[in-house]
Design an enzyme around this catalytic site. Structure first.
Site, PDB file in Angstrom:
ATOM      1  N   TRP A   1       0.836  -0.786  -0.149  1.00 47.51           N
ATOM      2  CA  TRP A   1      -0.262  -0.439   0.009  1.00 47.51           C
ATOM      3  C   TRP A   1       1.190   1.306   0.266  1.00 47.51           C
ATOM      4  CZ3 TRP A   1      -0.106   4.395   3.395  1.00 47.51           C
ATOM      5  CH2 TRP A   1      -1.596   4.972   3.125  1.00 47.51           C
TER       6      TRP A   1
ATOM      7  N   ASN B   1      -4.753  -2.564  -1.980  1.00 53.42           N
ATOM      8  CA  ASN B   1      -4.117  -3.340  -0.941  1.00 53.42           C
ATOM      9  C   ASN B   1      -5.479  -2.297   0.027  1.00 53.42           C
ATOM     10  OD1 ASN B   1      -1.847  -5.617  -0.541  1.00 53.42           O
ATOM     11  ND2 ASN B   1      -1.326  -4.145  -2.395  1.00 53.42           N
ATOM     12  N   ASP B   2      -5.622  -1.287  -0.669  1.00 54.51           N
ATOM     13  CA  ASP B   2      -6.594  -0.453  -0.049  1.00 54.51           C
ATOM     14  C   ASP B   2      -8.479  -0.693   0.356  1.00 54.51           C
ATOM     15  OD1 ASP B   2      -6.309   2.845   0.217  1.00 54.51           O
ATOM     16  OD2 ASP B   2      -8.176   2.044   0.375  1.00 54.51           O
ATOM     17  N   LEU B   3      -8.483  -0.591   1.118  1.00 55.03           N
ATOM     18  CA  LEU B   3      -9.421  -2.108   1.544  1.00 55.03           C
ATOM     19  C   LEU B   3     -11.115  -0.228   1.358  1.00 55.03           C
ATOM     20  CD1 LEU B   3     -11.185  -3.853   3.368  1.00 55.03           C
ATOM     21  CD2 LEU B   3     -11.570  -2.317   5.618  1.00 55.03           C
TER      22      LEU B   3
END
Length: 206
Positions: free
Chosen positions: A139, A158-160
């Site tokens: 990220w 990888n960013d929620l």
């Protein structure tokens, strides 16, 4: 064609590509994707921001700049490398983040990383190089790629928030990373711009 014109062209392409994305774009408005600065400060900023609220991260960044920089900017690599973990902890940083910042500074000092070098590498090479430093995860490296090197074709898996945005708008489970990656490949070569709109859509709470 200047950058603003290319950005408008990209947004138009995305609107034609997908009706759901078109609605998001129309809700959010024109894309104002801008770069945050050179890779070095953006990398430091991304490390400090890991797993923190925007407010908490901003407070820590301000302290590092005030205590050890010139008030407006982060300390240069030589200064940062000379700071002990104990000193960095005074700015509110964890031990792990303090050690990571020192590793970054040393990497710049020994030439294994430089802003110029990063700018010449391909996207995956940038990610591989940065993630080779202990404490830098995907990220963090992606934020440099997207907000310093101005690379327009990257989806931050990888960013929620982005994964939740895909789930909310397209029904793909946020944990189905492979499926999300395959789906977002359809927005190439403008996946970064898709990310920008999903982030803004989330921030607006629409």
């Amino acid at each position: 064609m200047d950058r603003d014109a290319r950005l408008r062209k990209a947004v138009l392409w995305l609107k034609k590509k997908d009706p759901k994305l078109k609605r998001i774009i129309e809700r959010v408005g024109p894309c104002t994707l801008t770069m945050m600065g050179r890779p070095y400060p953006v990398l430091l900023r991304a490390v400090i921001s890991q797993q923190l609220s925007n407010k908490a991260a901003a407070t820590m960044m301000d302290r590092v700049k005030e205590y050890y920089g010139n008030g407006k900017n982060f300390p240069d690599a030589k200064t940062l490398a000379g700071l002990s973990v104990v000193k960095l902890r005074k700015a509110g940083l964890s031990v792990a983040k303090s050690e990571t910042l020192r590793r970054i500074a040393n990497a710049y000092l020994d030439g294994s990383i430089s802003d110029r070098k990063l700018s010449k590498l391909q996207d995956q090479e940038v990610l591989d190089l940065l993630c080779g430093i202990k404490g830098i995860g995907p990220w963090t490296a992606e934020m440099v790629l997207m907000f310093s090197l101005d690379r327009w074709d990257h989806f931050s898996l990888n960013d929620l928030i982005l994964r939740k945005g895909i789930q909310r708008n397209y029904g793909i489970d946020e944990n189905s990373k492979k499926e999300i990656l395959e789906f977002t490949a359809g927005f190439s070569p403008y996946r970064t711009i898709v990310c920008w709109y999903l982030w803004r859509d989330h921030a607006a709470g629409i």
